[in-house]
Design a protein around this motif. Structure first.
Motif, PDB file in Angstrom:
ATOM      1  N   PRO A  74       8.008  72.923  -6.954  1.00  0.00           N
ATOM      2  CA  PRO A  74       6.865  73.662  -6.412  1.00  0.00           C
ATOM      3  C   PRO A  74       5.971  72.721  -5.609  1.00  0.00           C
ATOM      4  CG  PRO A  74       6.586  73.298  -8.771  1.00  0.00           C
ATOM      5  CD  PRO A  74       7.953  72.783  -8.404  1.00  0.00           C
ATOM      6  N   CYS A  75       5.658  73.102  -4.398  1.00  0.00           N
ATOM      7  CA  CYS A  75       4.810  72.293  -3.516  1.00  0.00           C
ATOM      8  C   CYS A  75       3.822  73.212  -2.810  1.00  0.00           C
ATOM      9  CB  CYS A  75       5.638  71.585  -2.439  1.00  0.00           C
ATOM     10  SG  CYS A  75       6.793  70.366  -3.041  1.00  0.00           S
ATOM     11  N   SER A  76       2.757  72.644  -2.337  1.00  0.00           N
ATOM     12  CA  SER A  76       1.834  73.391  -1.484  1.00  0.00           C
ATOM     13  C   SER A  76       2.570  73.809  -0.214  1.00  0.00           C
ATOM     14  CB  SER A  76       0.628  72.526  -1.114  1.00  0.00           C
ATOM     15  OG  SER A  76      -0.096  72.169  -2.265  1.00  0.00           O
ATOM     16  N   ALA A  77       2.082  74.862   0.416  1.00  0.00           N
ATOM     17  CA  ALA A  77       2.698  75.372   1.640  1.00  0.00           C
ATOM     18  C   ALA A  77       2.862  74.262   2.670  1.00  0.00           C
ATOM     19  CB  ALA A  77       1.854  76.503   2.218  1.00  0.00           C
ATOM     20  N   GLY A  78       4.047  74.157   3.228  1.00  0.00           N
ATOM     21  CA  GLY A  78       4.311  73.216   4.303  1.00  0.00           C
ATOM     22  C   GLY A  78       4.720  71.822   3.861  1.00  0.00           C
ATOM     23  N   VAL A  79       4.541  71.481   2.589  1.00  0.00           N
ATOM     24  CA  VAL A  79       4.803  70.107   2.143  1.00  0.00           C
ATOM     25  C   VAL A  79       6.290  69.776   2.179  1.00  0.00           C
ATOM     26  CG1 VAL A  79       4.659  68.508   0.178  1.00  0.00           C
ATOM     27  CG2 VAL A  79       2.686  69.902   0.812  1.00  0.00           C
ATOM     28  N   ALA A  80       7.133  70.640   1.625  1.00  0.00           N
ATOM     29  CA  ALA A  80       8.570  70.348   1.609  1.00  0.00           C
ATOM     30  C   ALA A  80       9.126  70.254   3.028  1.00  0.00           C
ATOM     31  CB  ALA A  80       9.319  71.415   0.807  1.00  0.00           C
ATOM     32  N   GLU A  81       8.706  71.164   3.898  1.00  0.00           N
ATOM     33  CA  GLU A  81       9.173  71.139   5.280  1.00  0.00           C
ATOM     34  C   GLU A  81       8.764  69.843   5.977  1.00  0.00           C
ATOM     35  OE1 GLU A  81       7.436  73.590   3.863  1.00  0.00           O
ATOM     36  OE2 GLU A  81       8.727  75.350   3.945  1.00  0.00           O
ATOM     37  N   LEU A  82       7.524  69.415   5.749  1.00  0.00           N
ATOM     38  CA  LEU A  82       7.058  68.182   6.373  1.00  0.00           C
ATOM     39  C   LEU A  82       7.783  66.966   5.801  1.00  0.00           C
ATOM     40  CD1 LEU A  82       5.229  66.727   8.336  1.00  0.00           C
ATOM     41  CD2 LEU A  82       3.430  66.758   6.605  1.00  0.00           C
ATOM     42  N   ALA A  83       8.041  66.956   4.512  1.00  0.00           N
ATOM     43  CA  ALA A  83       8.777  65.836   3.900  1.00  0.00           C
ATOM     44  C   ALA A  83      10.171  65.747   4.497  1.00  0.00           C
ATOM     45  CB  ALA A  83       8.839  66.016   2.392  1.00  0.00           C
ATOM     46  N   ASN A  84      10.821  66.887   4.691  1.00  0.00           N
ATOM     47  CA  ASN A  84      12.162  66.871   5.300  1.00  0.00           C
ATOM     48  C   ASN A  84      12.107  66.424   6.763  1.00  0.00           C
ATOM     49  OD1 ASN A  84      13.830  67.641   3.076  1.00  0.00           O
ATOM     50  ND2 ASN A  84      12.959  69.699   3.231  1.00  0.00           N
ATOM     51  N   LEU A  85      11.077  66.839   7.498  1.00  0.00           N
ATOM     52  CA  LEU A  85      10.893  66.382   8.873  1.00  0.00           C
ATOM     53  C   LEU A  85      10.672  64.871   8.907  1.00  0.00           C
ATOM     54  CD1 LEU A  85      10.360  66.986  11.924  1.00  0.00           C
ATOM     55  CD2 LEU A  85       7.967  67.286  11.297  1.00  0.00           C
ATOM     56  N   ALA A  86       9.848  64.373   7.996  1.00  0.00           N
ATOM     57  CA  ALA A  86       9.584  62.931   7.933  1.00  0.00           C
ATOM     58  C   ALA A  86      10.858  62.159   7.588  1.00  0.00           C
ATOM     59  CB  ALA A  86       8.493  62.645   6.902  1.00  0.00           C
ATOM     60  N   ARG A  87      11.629  62.690   6.644  1.00  0.00           N
ATOM     61  CA  ARG A  87      12.880  62.032   6.259  1.00  0.00           C
ATOM     62  C   ARG A  87      13.813  61.954   7.466  1.00  0.00           C
ATOM     63  NH1 ARG A  87      16.453  64.685   1.685  1.00  0.00           N
ATOM     64  NH2 ARG A  87      16.037  66.444   3.046  1.00  0.00           N
ATOM     65  N   ALA A  88      13.930  63.046   8.218  1.00  0.00           N
ATOM     66  CA  ALA A  88      14.803  63.067   9.394  1.00  0.00           C
ATOM     67  C   ALA A  88      14.328  62.078  10.464  1.00  0.00           C
ATOM     68  CB  ALA A  88      14.879  64.481   9.967  1.00  0.00           C
ATOM     69  N   SER A  89      13.013  61.991  10.664  1.00  0.00           N
ATOM     70  CA  SER A  89      12.500  61.113  11.703  1.00  0.00           C
ATOM     71  C   SER A  89      12.551  59.646  11.303  1.00  0.00           C
ATOM     72  CB  SER A  89      11.052  61.482  12.059  1.00  0.00           C
ATOM     73  OG  SER A  89      10.157  61.082  11.045  1.00  0.00           O
ATOM     74  N   HIS A  90      12.645  59.382   9.995  1.00  0.00           N
ATOM     75  CA  HIS A  90      12.685  57.995   9.520  1.00  0.00           C
ATOM     76  C   HIS A  90      14.110  57.544   9.198  1.00  0.00           C
ATOM     77  CE1 HIS A  90      10.874  54.343   8.173  1.00  0.00           C
ATOM     78  NE2 HIS A  90      11.318  54.478   6.954  1.00  0.00           N
ATOM     79  N   GLY A  91      15.056  58.376   9.535  1.00  0.00           N
ATOM     80  CA  GLY A  91      16.448  57.993   9.352  1.00  0.00           C
ATOM     81  C   GLY A  91      16.935  58.144   7.928  1.00  0.00           C
ATOM     82  N   GLY A  92      16.227  58.964   7.110  1.00  0.00           N
ATOM     83  CA  GLY A  92      16.633  59.132   5.708  1.00  0.00           C
ATOM     84  C   GLY A  92      17.472  60.312   5.588  1.00  0.00           C
TER      85      GLY A  92
END
Length: 92
Positions: A74-92
């Motif tokens: 469970p996460c606040s709205a938008g948190v999981a999507e942003l974490a996945n975007l950050a992971r993709a942009s950081h090569g994770g």
């Protein structure tokens, strides 16, 4: 870095770069805008002896979570999507 300290009790040694950003629009049942949040994912460096994060301020929970598991928590709205975007942009 202030928000990190306020929400988790952690103090970063450095912050940056920004890994991603996301707008979260919270609307009522009629579609009227109630809140507009801007979320930023920032790569932070913590001391090797940093304690575990502690929920503080307006955070309900704080924990280290493997990014592969974030979609199942469970996460606040938008948190999981942003974490996945950050992971993709950081090569994770």
């Amino acid at each position: 870095m202030n928000e990190l300290a306020e929400e988790t009790g952690l103090t970063a040694l450095s912050a940056g770069p920004v890994l991603g950003a996301s707008d979260v629009l919270d609307r009522d049942a009629a579609g009227a805008l109630r809140h507009h949040y801007v979320l930023l994912a920032v790569l932070c460096t913590l001391p090797a002896d940093a304690p575990p994060p502690q929920a503080a301020d307006d955070a309900l929970e704080a924990a280290w979570v493997p990014l592969a598991e974030i979609d199942h928590r469970p996460c606040s709205a938008g948190v999981a999507e942003l974490a996945n975007l950050a992971r993709a942009s950081h090569g994770g």
